[in-house]
Design a protein around this motif. Structure first.
Motif, PDB file in Angstrom:
ATOM      1  N   GLY A  45      39.636  30.230  17.107  1.00  0.00           N
ATOM      2  CA  GLY A  45      39.639  29.244  18.188  1.00  0.00           C
ATOM      3  C   GLY A  45      41.047  28.739  18.466  1.00  0.00           C
ATOM      4  O   GLY A  45      41.971  28.929  17.677  1.00  0.00           O
ATOM      5  N   GLN A  46      41.190  28.089  19.594  1.00  0.00           N
ATOM      6  CA  GLN A  46      42.473  27.493  19.961  1.00  0.00           C
ATOM      7  C   GLN A  46      42.644  26.168  19.217  1.00  0.00           C
ATOM      8  O   GLN A  46      41.668  25.515  18.845  1.00  0.00           O
ATOM      9  CB  GLN A  46      42.509  27.241  21.475  1.00  0.00           C
ATOM     10  N   ARG A  48      43.452  23.378  20.400  1.00  0.00           N
ATOM     11  CA  ARG A  48      42.828  22.301  21.190  1.00  0.00           C
ATOM     12  C   ARG A  48      41.311  22.261  21.049  1.00  0.00           C
ATOM     13  O   ARG A  48      40.691  21.265  21.383  1.00  0.00           O
ATOM     14  CB  ARG A  48      43.194  22.459  22.664  1.00  0.00           C
ATOM     15  N   GLU A  49      40.702  23.333  20.577  1.00  0.00           N
ATOM     16  CA  GLU A  49      39.246  23.383  20.392  1.00  0.00           C
ATOM     17  C   GLU A  49      38.808  22.875  19.026  1.00  0.00           C
ATOM     18  O   GLU A  49      37.618  22.816  18.728  1.00  0.00           O
ATOM     19  CB  GLU A  49      38.752  24.825  20.558  1.00  0.00           C
TER      20      GLU A  49
END
Length: 128
Positions: A45-46, A48-49
């Protein structure tokens, strides 16, 4: 639950490798941030996620960069291998060595040799 959840035994091994600076990370958040890094790379995942339970994504991302730049992950890997060796848990059957070689020009690594030495080395390489 999204938490990476290190076991207490894993954390005991990892914690000594994570530096505590004058301004942080706060020791009580260290495990949470490390688990956030694990979450990021396990899931792909990123930043920010990242779930809020790991703390602010920007803090965890910054902590990862600090640890990366300080060589923490290399030291941790060496420490884990050393601990496994102490316990007799190192399995060298899992080691793979790639014997591929690529010839490079002698100037590729900044090596400067006089022409007589270079000729002797080239002759020896041809005979080998």
């Amino acid at each position: 639950m999204t938490r990476a959840q290190l076991t207490d035994a894993e954390w005991v091994l990892i914690e000594p490798y994570l530096p505590i600076g004058e301004y942080g990370p706060y020791p009580e958040r260290l495990r949470q941030q490390f688990e956030g890094v694990i979450w990021r790379f396990r899931t792909g995942g990123q930043w920010r996620e990242m779930p809020k339970e790991f703390g602010a994504w920007s803090t965890v991302s910054n902590r990862f960069r600090q640890w990366r730049d300080a060589g923490v992950f290399e030291a941790l890997m060496e420490g884990v291998i050393a601990e496994a060796a102490k316990r007799g848990e190192v399995d060298l059957s899992l080691v793979s060595v790639d014997s591929t070689t690529v010839r490079a020009h002698h100037d590729a690594a900044g090596m400067h040799l006089d022409s007589d030495t270079m000729a002797a080395l080239e002759k020896a390489a041809e005979e080998a």
